[in-house]
Write an enzyme that holds these catalytic residues in place. Structure first.
Site: not given
Ligand SMILES: NC(=O)c1ccc[n+]([C@@H]2O[C@H](COP(=O)([O-])OP(=O)(O)OC[C@H]3O[C@@H](n4cnc5c(N)ncnc54)[C@H](O)[C@@H]3O)[C@@H](O)[C@H]2O)c1
Length: 285
Positions: A144, A157
């Protein structure tokens, strides 16, 4: 890996957000998929979307909690059994907690580290022996911008995302000159359910409740769609990029942190959300 056609990709956290968008965009590349999540209904939806998008792409679904090492070990085994090969693992699953480090319970801290850090370590290590069997393979770990700078009430985080970066960059050095490329991904704000799904106790701006935090995130912070994020990540995989920045905000914050390492930390550490941000999100200040 220039050509993804007929390759096999495993993606964790594929029931939503970036993971789902990666599955759909990899489908367009002709890549077969072994998608996993703890949310079985969401995972099924992603699989249905993949199947209706392209008929000749094979997709299997796997219920996997990435914090559970044994489940991740079995996932890798199942993928090999179902597809006969695996070329790409994308360690994407992730969660958020809003709380100060002082008031946070160890249980919540460990919950997040289990998914956001250990899930990435397990996914990388358990798939590695199978990736080695291919002519070319790729490990993609989602960090991130919080693997570059921190902000308050987001300690677990930031801890996990800095660690993912350290783990991934070390792995890339160790696997240099092998058939396996490694990418560390640093998304800025991406429009997904991540804020709405957070374990929310208190934001650094204590006037903001959980609902407002989710609205603020989607309306004023997250400027990039999950689809666009997936396209950038896939372009990075095709160019064997070690570091994949996602979104203009990610580039800006990365450079600000390099140019003003202390000053930018102070700015990112402010405990009241800027007025313009609240205004854009339609939240009363
Ligand atoms: N959205 C943002 O702005 C952003 C920014 C930087 C990094 N990220 C990273 O991107 C990645 C995806 O996040 P997103 O934004 O798509 O969020 P999201 O909440 O839409 O998707 C996350 C997914 O992870 C799944 N999950 C949660 N706990 C789990 C577990 N124990 N085992 C397996 N799956 C599990 C959830 O069910 C969900 O489907 C994450 O690592 C997040 O930290 C997101």
């Amino acid at each position: 890996m220039k050509n993804l056609n007929n390759k096999v990709a495993a993606i964790t956290g594929a029931a939503s957000g970036i993971g789902r968008a990666l599955a759909l965009n990899l489908t367009d590349e002709g890549c077969h998929l072994a998608i996993s999540d703890i949310n079985e209904a969401g995972l099924q939806e992603t699989a249905d979307m993949v199947r209706s998008r392209r008929k000749n792409v094979r997709v299997t679904t796997h219920k996997v909690d990435t914090a559970d090492r044994e489940q991740v070990r079995r996932y890798a085994e199942e993928v090999m059994k179902a597809h006969g090969a695996v070329h790409i693992i994308i360690n994407n699953a992730g969660v958020v907690i809003a709380e100060t480090l002082e008031d946070l319970s160890y249980e919540d801290f460990e919950w997040l580290m289990g998914i956001n850090l250990w899930g990435v370590v397990y996914g990388s290590k358990e798939f590695l022996p199978y990736l080695k069997q291919q002519d070319c393979a790729h490990i993609v770990n989602i960090s991130s911008v919080n693997g570059i700078f921190t902000n308050p009430n987001n300690g677990p985080y930031c801890t996990a995302k800095f660690a993912v970066r350290g783990f991934t960059e070390t792995l890339a050095q160790e696997l240099a000159d092998t058939n396996i490329k490694v990418s560390c991904v640093h998304p800025g704000g991406i429009k997904t359910n991540i804020a709405a799904n957070a374990r929310f106790y208190k934001a650094s701006d204590e006037s903001i409740n959980k609902e407002d935090a989710a609205v603020l995130f989607t309306r004023a912070i997250a400027g990039t769609t999950a689809d666009k994020a997936a396209k950038i990540i896939i372009a990075g995989i095709k160019k064997d990029k070690l570091r994949i920045m996602v979104g203009p905000d990610a580039y800006v914050m990365d450079w600000l942190k390099r140019l003003f390492p202390v000053g930018f930390q102070k700015l990112a550490g402010r405990k009241t959300a800027p007025r313009w941000m609240k205004k854009r999100a339609g939240i009363q200040s």
